[in-house]
Each structure stands twice: as structure tokens, then as C-alpha cells.
Design a protein around this motif. Structure first.
Motif, PDB file in Angstrom:
ATOM      1  N   LEU A  67       0.857  -1.186   0.000  1.00 22.79           N
ATOM      2  CA  LEU A  67       0.000   0.000   0.000  1.00 22.79           C
ATOM      3  C   LEU A  67       0.893   1.236   0.000  1.00 22.79           C
ATOM      4  CD1 LEU A  67      -2.784   1.304   0.192  1.00 22.79           C
ATOM      5  CD2 LEU A  67      -2.649   1.040   2.683  1.00 22.79           C
ATOM      6  N   ASP A  68       0.808   2.009  -1.064  1.00 19.88           N
ATOM      7  CA  ASP A  68       1.646   3.200  -1.235  1.00 19.88           C
ATOM      8  C   ASP A  68       0.788   4.442  -1.008  1.00 19.88           C
ATOM      9  OD1 ASP A  68       3.185   5.334  -2.124  1.00 19.88           O
ATOM     10  OD2 ASP A  68       3.947   4.279  -3.877  1.00 19.88           O
ATOM     11  N   LEU A  69       0.996   5.095   0.113  1.00 20.56           N
ATOM     12  CA  LEU A  69       0.234   6.297   0.471  1.00 20.56           C
ATOM     13  C   LEU A  69       1.132   7.522   0.616  1.00 20.56           C
ATOM     14  CD1 LEU A  69      -2.084   4.686   3.159  1.00 20.56           C
ATOM     15  CD2 LEU A  69      -2.756   5.457   0.883  1.00 20.56           C
ATOM     16  N   HIS A  70       2.304   7.489  -0.009  1.00 17.15           N
ATOM     17  CA  HIS A  70       3.230   8.608   0.174  1.00 17.15           C
ATOM     18  C   HIS A  70       2.636   9.916  -0.362  1.00 17.15           C
ATOM     19  CE1 HIS A  70       4.387   8.008  -4.044  1.00 17.15           C
ATOM     20  NE2 HIS A  70       4.951   9.199  -3.993  1.00 17.15           N
ATOM     21  N   ASP A  71       2.961  10.985   0.337  1.00 20.47           N
ATOM     22  CA  ASP A  71       2.546  12.340  -0.058  1.00 20.47           C
ATOM     23  C   ASP A  71       1.028  12.479  -0.212  1.00 20.47           C
ATOM     24  OD1 ASP A  71       5.199  13.150  -0.069  1.00 20.47           O
ATOM     25  OD2 ASP A  71       5.458  12.711  -2.194  1.00 20.47           O
ATOM     26  N   ASN A  72       0.267  11.960   0.730  1.00 15.53           N
ATOM     27  CA  ASN A  72      -1.187  12.027   0.635  1.00 15.53           C
ATOM     28  C   ASN A  72      -1.842  12.811   1.749  1.00 15.53           C
ATOM     29  OD1 ASN A  72      -2.759  10.622  -1.571  1.00 15.53           O
ATOM     30  ND2 ASN A  72      -1.026   9.270  -1.244  1.00 15.53           N
ATOM     31  N   GLY A  73      -1.096  13.532   2.531  1.00 18.38           N
ATOM     32  CA  GLY A  73      -1.687  14.363   3.569  1.00 18.38           C
ATOM     33  C   GLY A  73      -2.516  13.561   4.562  1.00 18.38           C
ATOM     34  N   LEU A  74      -1.969  12.436   5.014  1.00  9.97           N
ATOM     35  CA  LEU A  74      -2.719  11.534   5.882  1.00  9.97           C
ATOM     36  C   LEU A  74      -3.094  12.155   7.223  1.00  9.97           C
ATOM     37  CD1 LEU A  74      -0.797   8.175   5.452  1.00  9.97           C
ATOM     38  CD2 LEU A  74      -2.775   8.996   4.213  1.00  9.97           C
ATOM     39  N   GLU A  75      -2.212  12.926   7.790  1.00  8.58           N
ATOM     40  CA  GLU A  75      -2.389  13.493   9.133  1.00  8.58           C
ATOM     41  C   GLU A  75      -2.554  12.363  10.146  1.00  8.58           C
ATOM     42  OE1 GLU A  75      -5.596  16.306   8.982  1.00  8.58           O
ATOM     43  OE2 GLU A  75      -4.658  17.435   7.348  1.00  8.58           O
ATOM     44  N   ASN A  76      -2.673  12.694  11.398  1.00  7.47           N
ATOM     45  CA  ASN A  76      -2.813  11.683  12.451  1.00  7.47           C
ATOM     46  C   ASN A  76      -4.073  10.847  12.270  1.00  7.47           C
ATOM     47  OD1 ASN A  76      -0.449  12.518  13.665  1.00  7.47           O
ATOM     48  ND2 ASN A  76      -1.471  13.865  15.111  1.00  7.47           N
ATOM     49  N   THR A  77      -5.151  11.485  11.867  1.00  7.34           N
ATOM     50  CA  THR A  77      -6.417  10.774  11.693  1.00  7.34           C
ATOM     51  C   THR A  77      -6.308   9.710  10.606  1.00  7.34           C
ATOM     52  OG1 THR A  77      -7.587  12.780  12.326  1.00  7.34           O
ATOM     53  CG2 THR A  77      -8.888  11.075  11.271  1.00  7.34           C
ATOM     54  N   GLY A  78      -5.719  10.064   9.489  1.00  7.85           N
ATOM     55  CA  GLY A  78      -5.547   9.108   8.398  1.00  7.85           C
ATOM     56  C   GLY A  78      -4.659   7.943   8.801  1.00  7.85           C
ATOM     57  N   CYS A  79      -3.613   8.228   9.558  1.00  6.73           N
ATOM     58  CA  CYS A  79      -2.730   7.161  10.043  1.00  6.73           C
ATOM     59  C   CYS A  79      -3.490   6.218  10.967  1.00  6.73           C
ATOM     60  CB  CYS A  79      -1.530   7.754  10.760  1.00  6.73           C
ATOM     61  SG  CYS A  79      -0.402   8.630   9.654  1.00  6.73           S
ATOM     62  N   ALA A  80      -4.382   6.764  11.778  1.00 12.05           N
ATOM     63  CA  ALA A  80      -5.195   5.929  12.671  1.00 12.05           C
ATOM     64  C   ALA A  80      -6.105   5.013  11.854  1.00 12.05           C
ATOM     65  CB  ALA A  80      -6.007   6.803  13.614  1.00 12.05           C
ATOM     66  N   TYR A  81      -6.679   5.508  10.754  1.00 11.55           N
ATOM     67  CA  TYR A  81      -7.514   4.674   9.891  1.00 11.55           C
ATOM     68  C   TYR A  81      -6.704   3.516   9.298  1.00 11.55           C
ATOM     69  CZ  TYR A  81     -10.984   8.465   9.983  1.00 11.55           C
ATOM     70  OH  TYR A  81     -11.885   9.422  10.360  1.00 11.55           O
ATOM     71  N   VAL A  82      -5.492   3.816   8.879  1.00  8.58           N
ATOM     72  CA  VAL A  82      -4.624   2.773   8.322  1.00  8.58           C
ATOM     73  C   VAL A  82      -4.307   1.732   9.397  1.00  8.58           C
ATOM     74  CG1 VAL A  82      -2.360   2.274   7.331  1.00  8.58           C
ATOM     75  CG2 VAL A  82      -3.633   4.269   6.544  1.00  8.58           C
ATOM     76  N   ALA A  83      -3.994   2.176  10.591  1.00  3.31           N
ATOM     77  CA  ALA A  83      -3.680   1.255  11.681  1.00  3.31           C
ATOM     78  C   ALA A  83      -4.857   0.336  11.991  1.00  3.31           C
ATOM     79  CB  ALA A  83      -3.274   2.034  12.933  1.00  3.31           C
ATOM     80  N   GLU A  84      -6.053   0.887  12.024  1.00  4.45           N
ATOM     81  CA  GLU A  84      -7.251   0.078  12.290  1.00  4.45           C
ATOM     82  C   GLU A  84      -7.482  -0.943  11.179  1.00  4.45           C
ATOM     83  OE1 GLU A  84      -9.308  -0.137  15.024  1.00  4.45           O
ATOM     84  OE2 GLU A  84      -7.692   1.057  15.883  1.00  4.45           O
ATOM     85  N   MET A  85      -7.283  -0.529   9.941  1.00  8.49           N
ATOM     86  CA  MET A  85      -7.464  -1.437   8.812  1.00  8.49           C
ATOM     87  C   MET A  85      -6.469  -2.590   8.879  1.00  8.49           C
ATOM     88  SD  MET A  85      -5.871  -2.173   5.623  1.00  8.49           S
ATOM     89  CE  MET A  85      -4.919  -0.724   5.288  1.00  8.49           C
ATOM     90  N   LEU A  86      -5.237  -2.292   9.278  1.00 13.35           N
ATOM     91  CA  LEU A  86      -4.201  -3.322   9.327  1.00 13.35           C
ATOM     92  C   LEU A  86      -4.438  -4.348  10.434  1.00 13.35           C
ATOM     93  CD1 LEU A  86      -1.030  -1.221   8.541  1.00 13.35           C
ATOM     94  CD2 LEU A  86      -2.162  -2.901   7.062  1.00 13.35           C
ATOM     95  N   LYS A  87      -5.278  -4.011  11.403  1.00 14.71           N
ATOM     96  CA  LYS A  87      -5.640  -4.991  12.433  1.00 14.71           C
ATOM     97  C   LYS A  87      -6.470  -6.125  11.831  1.00 14.71           C
ATOM     98  CE  LYS A  87      -5.664  -1.791  16.316  1.00 14.71           C
ATOM     99  NZ  LYS A  87      -6.517  -1.141  17.339  1.00 14.71           N
ATOM    100  N   GLU A  88      -7.148  -5.847  10.729  1.00  9.02           N
ATOM    101  CA  GLU A  88      -8.010  -6.833  10.080  1.00  9.02           C
ATOM    102  C   GLU A  88      -7.385  -7.435   8.818  1.00  9.02           C
ATOM    103  OE1 GLU A  88     -10.988  -7.787  11.329  1.00  9.02           O
ATOM    104  OE2 GLU A  88     -10.679  -6.414  13.013  1.00  9.02           O
ATOM    105  N   ASN A  89      -6.574  -6.654   8.117  1.00 10.77           N
ATOM    106  CA  ASN A  89      -6.001  -7.094   6.845  1.00 10.77           C
ATOM    107  C   ASN A  89      -4.553  -7.518   7.064  1.00 10.77           C
ATOM    108  OD1 ASN A  89      -4.567  -7.122   4.366  1.00 10.77           O
ATOM    109  ND2 ASN A  89      -6.191  -5.936   3.413  1.00 10.77           N
ATOM    110  N   TYR A  90      -4.333  -8.828   7.026  1.00 14.74           N
ATOM    111  CA  TYR A  90      -2.984  -9.369   7.223  1.00 14.74           C
ATOM    112  C   TYR A  90      -2.251  -9.588   5.906  1.00 14.74           C
ATOM    113  CZ  TYR A  90      -4.743 -10.233  11.888  1.00 14.74           C
ATOM    114  OH  TYR A  90      -5.281 -10.074  13.123  1.00 14.74           O
ATOM    115  N   PHE A  91      -2.872  -9.234   4.803  1.00 18.29           N
ATOM    116  CA  PHE A  91      -2.268  -9.462   3.491  1.00 18.29           C
ATOM    117  C   PHE A  91      -1.345  -8.319   3.077  1.00 18.29           C
ATOM    118  CE2 PHE A  91      -6.050 -12.024   3.716  1.00 18.29           C
ATOM    119  CZ  PHE A  91      -5.605 -13.242   3.248  1.00 18.29           C
ATOM    120  N   ILE A  92      -1.604  -7.122   3.581  1.00 19.21           N
ATOM    121  CA  ILE A  92      -0.710  -5.995   3.287  1.00 19.21           C
ATOM    122  C   ILE A  92       0.528  -6.157   4.149  1.00 19.21           C
ATOM    123  CG2 ILE A  92      -0.406  -3.489   3.422  1.00 19.21           C
ATOM    124  CD1 ILE A  92      -3.394  -3.223   2.809  1.00 19.21           C
TER     125      ILE A  92
END
Length: 70
Positions: free
Chosen positions: A31-56
């Protein structure tokens, strides 16, 4: 290996939508999210998703120093 690159600035809400879709995705490994203005909130969304998706297995958060995309 399947790679998903978001090549536009989507911000936290766009990342949230992407993460909702990726929770059950079994084909994306990078998953390539470089330079996307994630901010802390966006990073939290990614972290939550990764708790369920073990394929990335690889995340790209920043552009490497030589400006090549891995």
C-alpha cells in the motif's frame, strides 16, 4: 505481488474510504500512500485497517530520498 498506489492527495477522509475497502481485500500486498496528507487521523484509519487485513505486508509512507517510488 499486487501494489496499490494512491497518486493524488486524498487526505484523511479519502484514506478512510480506501481503508474501508481494503479491510477485506486479500490481493493487495503493498500500500503506497506517500505524499497524501494523511495526518494523524488518516494514520489511525490505516492502523485500524491493518488490524483486520494481514495481506498488506508493506507500506510506503514517504517518498524515498531519490524520488523513486518503491
Amino acid at each position: 505481488m499486487h501494489k496499490f498506489r494512491v497518486s493524488m492527495i486524498v487526505g484523511p477522509l479519502g484514506v478512510k474510504a480506501i481503508c474501508v475497502a481494503l479491510v477485506s481485500n486479500t490481493t493487495i500486498e503493498v500500500l503506497d500512500l506517500h505524499d497524501n496528507g494523511l495526518e494523524n487521523t488518516g494514520c489511525a484509519y490505516v492502523a485500524e485497517m491493518l488490524k483486520e487485513n494481514y495481506f498488506i505486508t508493506e507500506l510506503v509512507w514517504i517518498t524515498p530520498p531519490d524520488n523513486t517510488v518503491i
